[in-house]
Enzyme design. Structure first.
Site, PDB file in Angstrom:
ATOM      1  N   LEU A 157       0.830  -1.205   0.000  1.00 36.83           N
ATOM      2  CA  LEU A 157       0.000   0.000   0.000  1.00 36.83           C
ATOM      3  C   LEU A 157       0.859   1.248   0.000  1.00 36.83           C
ATOM      4  CD1 LEU A 157      -2.540   1.796   0.536  1.00 36.83           C
ATOM      5  CD2 LEU A 157      -2.215   1.283   2.975  1.00 36.83           C
ATOM      6  N   SER A 158       0.540   2.207  -0.854  1.00 37.46           N
ATOM      7  CA  SER A 158       1.145   3.538  -0.843  1.00 37.46           C
ATOM      8  C   SER A 158       2.666   3.435  -0.999  1.00 37.46           C
ATOM      9  CB  SER A 158       0.738   4.271   0.433  1.00 37.46           C
ATOM     10  OG  SER A 158       1.042   5.640   0.357  1.00 37.46           O
TER      11      SER A 158
END
Length: 397
Positions: free
Chosen positions: A152-153
């Site tokens: 994520l991210s």
């Protein structure tokens, strides 16, 4: 007129100063999850990362491995609390590896995806994660042909880097709210790519991957996820990731199959032999985070968003790791029963106020990528840019 990159350059010394101040003697002693084992020795660790892992009680030899990379401000334990990868491992029969960042490397535990020394093959954090993978595969007799990575991210951007640096190690990846490999090689470039997008011709993006190793195929299959109202890493970054991997797979001119359901749009590109090798999911109205479905045992939290869609379960199916028994159970679940209502569409509660006011909606109800608000004058809001940059770096609430 001042450029965003110029302003970010002026911030760079300040960010470096804070980064140096971020470490502490207790940086590694964070509360953990009792299900996650800490592995102290796993070969070379040039990136100075922490290794956490989970293996189901009766894991068969030759099982798959899923590597999970958390986002900024998160830990392996906090990510696991929401995403429940250990439960998925029990259900489908695979091992889980959680590389973990610590404050000594980054004050807010972001993987350093924008640092060339941490993403190159054989170097830094990428090499540490590769060593962890080898420890898991050798120690548990796992299938080297079925090693996958998701993040994520900042973890998503690091996933992009790992797929490029080690395409011979990873059979597939899932990049959630991330950026293409090569989108940035410094903090200023990272900010600019996050907020404005990093656009290049497809061939240039593909060359970044091809130049990252001597590997010439086969290539990992890639799943790309983004919220349509993401104002932290703009959705155009997801489009560029797709462009990058379509070029690598030689599918630049191919037309995708398009599916729309419950506010989500899925595009799938298949290889000449009919295998789905690149897919893109855009969830309308969703802000920055991982798409979760609380009805499936996933727990909402910061950047872990209950939008009635389980990205992790869909990714397992795309990778071919969803077992037949689990698929049957899913088909029998109330959410999939005949006549069951569709999952609720994401509402403004899932998006930042600014995103809600700027997302464009088509006739299909799909919220497309956001356009920046028009400036009322030729001046840049310097304080606003600084505040936004520091928040993204995890250095300001």
């Amino acid at each position: 007129m001042a450029r965003f990159g110029d302003l970010a350059s002026e911030l760079n010394p300040l960010l470096k100063m804070w980064s140096l101040d971020g470490g502490s003697a207790g940086a590694r002693s964070e509360p953990g999850d009792p299900r996650l084992a800490t592995v102290a020795e796993f070969g070379g660790n040039p990136g100075d990362l922490v290794m956490r892992s989970y293996t189901p009680a009766r894991l068969a030899r030759g099982s798959a491995l899923v590597v999970v990379l958390h986002g900024c401000t998160q830990t392996a334990a906090s990510f696991e609390h929401s995403a429940a990868w250990t439960a998925l491992a029990d259900e489908h029969g695979f091992a889980v590896l959680y590389p973990e960042q610590h404050r000594g490397n980054n004050p807010k535990r972001c993987f350093n995806w924008f640092n060339p020394e941490d993403v190159a093959r054989g170097a830094g954090e990428a090499a540490s994660i590769r060593a962890m993978v080898e420890t898991m595969v050798a120690g548990h007799g796992l299938d080297r042909r079925r090693v996958f990575v998701t993040g994520l991210s900042a973890g998503g951007a690091m996933t992009s880097a790992l797929l490029a640096a080690y395409p011979d190690v990873f059979a597939g990846g899932a990049i959630m709210a991330g950026l293409p490999c090569g989108a940035a090689s410094s903090v200023p470039q990272a900010f600019e790519s996050m907020y404005k997008g990093a656009s290049r011709p497809a061939r240039e993006w593909g060359d970044v991957v091809r130049d990252s190793s001597d590997h010439r195929g086969p290539w990992p299959k890639v799943s790309v996820w983004h919220g349509g109202a993401d104002s932290t890493v703009v959705p155009s970054n997801g489009d560029e990731i797709v462009k990058q991997w379509l070029d690598v797979h030689g599918l630049g001119g191919a037309k995708p199959t398009v599916e729309r359901k419950g506010g989500r749009t899925r595009r799938v590109w298949t290889s000449p032999n009919g295998e789905a090798v690149v897919e893109q999911h855009v969830v309308a109205g969703m802000s920055h985070g991982v798409a979760l479905d609380a009805r499936r045992g996933e727990t909402p939290g910061p950047f872990m968003l209950d939008v009635g869609v389980s990205a992790n379960r869909d990714v397992l199916a795309f990778w071919g790791l969803a077992t037949a028994s689990a698929k049957s159970a899913e088909e029998r679940s109330p959410a999939n029963a005949p006549g069951a209502a569709e999952p609720p569409r994401p509402t403004s509660a899932h998006r930042p106020a600014a995103a809600a006011s700027t997302a464009k909606t088509s006739r299909s109800g799909f919220a497309g990528r956001m356009e920046p608000e028009p400036r009322r004058s030729g001046r840049i809001d310097v304080q606003g840019v600084i505040a936004k940059a520091l928040k993204a770096a995890g250095l300001m609430k």
